[in-house]
Design a protein around this motif. Structure first.
Motif, PDB file in Angstrom:
ATOM      1  N   GLY A  33       0.786  -1.217   0.000  1.00 36.23           N
ATOM      2  CA  GLY A  33       0.000   0.000   0.000  1.00 36.23           C
ATOM      3  C   GLY A  33       0.821   1.272   0.000  1.00 36.23           C
ATOM      4  N   MET A  34       2.145   1.144  -0.176  1.00 37.45           N
ATOM      5  CA  MET A  34       3.010   2.320  -0.133  1.00 37.45           C
ATOM      6  C   MET A  34       4.230   2.095  -1.012  1.00 37.45           C
ATOM      7  SD  MET A  34       5.078   3.853   3.186  1.00 37.45           S
ATOM      8  CE  MET A  34       6.143   2.376   3.272  1.00 37.45           C
ATOM      9  N   LEU A  52      -3.495   7.289  -4.732  1.00 36.97           N
ATOM     10  CA  LEU A  52      -3.951   6.874  -6.061  1.00 36.97           C
ATOM     11  C   LEU A  52      -5.461   6.949  -6.168  1.00 36.97           C
ATOM     12  CD1 LEU A  52      -1.610   3.792  -6.666  1.00 36.97           C
ATOM     13  CD2 LEU A  52      -1.264   6.165  -7.349  1.00 36.97           C
ATOM     14  N   LYS A  53      -6.155   6.518  -5.130  1.00 36.51           N
ATOM     15  CA  LYS A  53      -7.620   6.567  -5.157  1.00 36.51           C
ATOM     16  C   LYS A  53      -8.108   8.007  -5.172  1.00 36.51           C
ATOM     17  CE  LYS A  53      -8.097   2.179  -2.692  1.00 36.51           C
ATOM     18  NZ  LYS A  53      -8.420   1.548  -1.380  1.00 36.51           N
ATOM     19  N   ARG A  54      -7.440   8.857  -4.390  1.00 38.42           N
ATOM     20  CA  ARG A  54      -7.853  10.255  -4.333  1.00 38.42           C
ATOM     21  C   ARG A  54      -7.632  10.961  -5.677  1.00 38.42           C
ATOM     22  NH1 ARG A  54      -5.319  11.593   0.004  1.00 38.42           N
ATOM     23  NH2 ARG A  54      -3.414  12.294  -1.022  1.00 38.42           N
ATOM     24  N   ALA A  55      -6.536  10.615  -6.348  1.00 39.47           N
ATOM     25  CA  ALA A  55      -6.205  11.273  -7.611  1.00 39.47           C
ATOM     26  C   ALA A  55      -7.180  10.921  -8.720  1.00 39.47           C
ATOM     27  CB  ALA A  55      -4.788  10.908  -8.037  1.00 39.47           C
ATOM     28  N   ASP A  59     -12.868  11.742 -11.270  1.00 44.12           N
ATOM     29  CA  ASP A  59     -13.222  11.516 -12.672  1.00 44.12           C
ATOM     30  C   ASP A  59     -13.667  10.076 -12.951  1.00 44.12           C
ATOM     31  OD1 ASP A  59     -12.572  14.121 -13.608  1.00 44.12           O
ATOM     32  OD2 ASP A  59     -10.459  13.600 -13.446  1.00 44.12           O
ATOM     33  N   ALA A  60     -13.477   9.186 -11.986  1.00 41.85           N
ATOM     34  CA  ALA A  60     -13.681   7.761 -12.241  1.00 41.85           C
ATOM     35  C   ALA A  60     -15.105   7.426 -12.647  1.00 41.85           C
ATOM     36  CB  ALA A  60     -13.284   6.951 -11.013  1.00 41.85           C
ATOM     37  N   THR A  61     -16.085   8.136 -12.122  1.00 47.22           N
ATOM     38  CA  THR A  61     -17.477   7.783 -12.383  1.00 47.22           C
ATOM     39  C   THR A  61     -17.990   8.327 -13.719  1.00 47.22           C
ATOM     40  OG1 THR A  61     -18.213   9.729 -11.145  1.00 47.22           O
ATOM     41  CG2 THR A  61     -18.028   7.658  -9.936  1.00 47.22           C
ATOM     42  N   LEU A  71      -6.039   8.513 -18.616  1.00 50.40           N
ATOM     43  CA  LEU A  71      -5.838   9.570 -17.629  1.00 50.40           C
ATOM     44  C   LEU A  71      -4.739   9.207 -16.638  1.00 50.40           C
ATOM     45  CD1 LEU A  71      -6.733  12.200 -16.131  1.00 50.40           C
ATOM     46  CD2 LEU A  71      -8.369  10.777 -14.877  1.00 50.40           C
ATOM     47  N   ILE A  72      -4.817   8.005 -16.081  1.00 50.75           N
ATOM     48  CA  ILE A  72      -3.839   7.645 -15.049  1.00 50.75           C
ATOM     49  C   ILE A  72      -2.455   7.405 -15.639  1.00 50.75           C
ATOM     50  CG2 ILE A  72      -5.628   6.690 -13.544  1.00 50.75           C
ATOM     51  CD1 ILE A  72      -4.746   3.912 -14.313  1.00 50.75           C
TER      52      ILE A  72
END
Length: 229
Positions: A33-34, A52-55, A59-61, A71-72
């Motif tokens: 996780g790091m 990563l989840k926050r970034a 836009d994910a939805t 994008l990623i």
């Protein structure tokens, strides 16, 4: 117990010029996780699964899968990583490290040597392993909690009684937390006691100290006696 003896040495890292897609791939591949973020061999930041989840969350939805992957792949780690991360010196004690992780509400941190070079990483999981080893819980057996007077020889008194009944002690921990002034709490884990004499042992211990609790892991017996001194 020092961090260098409990940290993970084979640390998966990532370069600052890599992108978010590569970071996601490495975390998933290695089940971590790091990731320490490196630049010319020096650690300059960390990126976590939370980063990563926050970034990508905003836009994910609204994006199609291929659009999200594009994008990623364009987001550089330098844009989402935590700069100036919390670092733990390799010669810190595990207790100091636990205090740091708790204070900053983080699950782990990179470990560095005296020159600031990455030496490893330590996580809450590593600290749990250390705690298990320190307390001897892997041996199961029996653990007693006592409240004793804070005087020379008070711990030896109860330890000698346990030895008298054949007990082999794997850990003795003490604390002043939650103990009234002039007392301390003592936690002794042991094995090898003849359980047919356990009641006799408890009675003799009660004559020398206030019993707080007993946990017999083999028989799954848990008794709480109270905290009166």
């Amino acid at each position: 117990m020092l961090v260098k003896d409990w940290m993970s040495r084979n640390v998966i890292t990532i370069d600052i010029n890599d992108n978010m897609q590569e970071a996601t791939k490495r975390m998933k591949q290695h089940d971590i996780g790091m990731l320490p973020v490196m630049k010319r061999g020096k650690i300059v930041g960390i990126v976590t699964d939370r980063d990563l989840k926050r970034a990508s969350a905003s836009d994910a939805t609204t994006l199609e899968v291929h659009e999200l992957l594009y994008l990623i792949s364009r987001i550089k780690l330098a844009d989402i990583m935590t700069k100036d991360p919390i670092l733990v010196p390799f010669d810190h004690t595990v207790e100091e490290t636990a205090e740091i992780l708790l204070k900053h509400r983080i699950s782990g941190a990179p470990v560095v040597d005296h020159d600031g070079n990455l030496a490893g990483a330590i996580t809450k999981g590593d600290i749990f392993r250390c705690l298990i080893s320190l307390t001897g819980v892997g041996h199961r057996g029996i653990q007693f909690g006592f409240q004793v007077e804070d005087t020379p020889g008070s711990i030896k008194t109860v330890a000698d009684i346990i030895r008298k009944y054949g007990g082999r002690m794997v850990s003795i921990l003490t604390s002043y937390e939650r103990a009234p002034k002039g007392y301390r709490q003592v936690f002794i884990r042991m094995y090898g006691v003849d359980r047919s004499r356990l009641a006799e042992l408890k009675e003799e211990l009660r004559q020398k100290a206030a019993l707080l609790y007993m946990v017999d892991h083999r028989e799954n017996i848990r008794e709480i006696y109270g905290e009166s001194a």
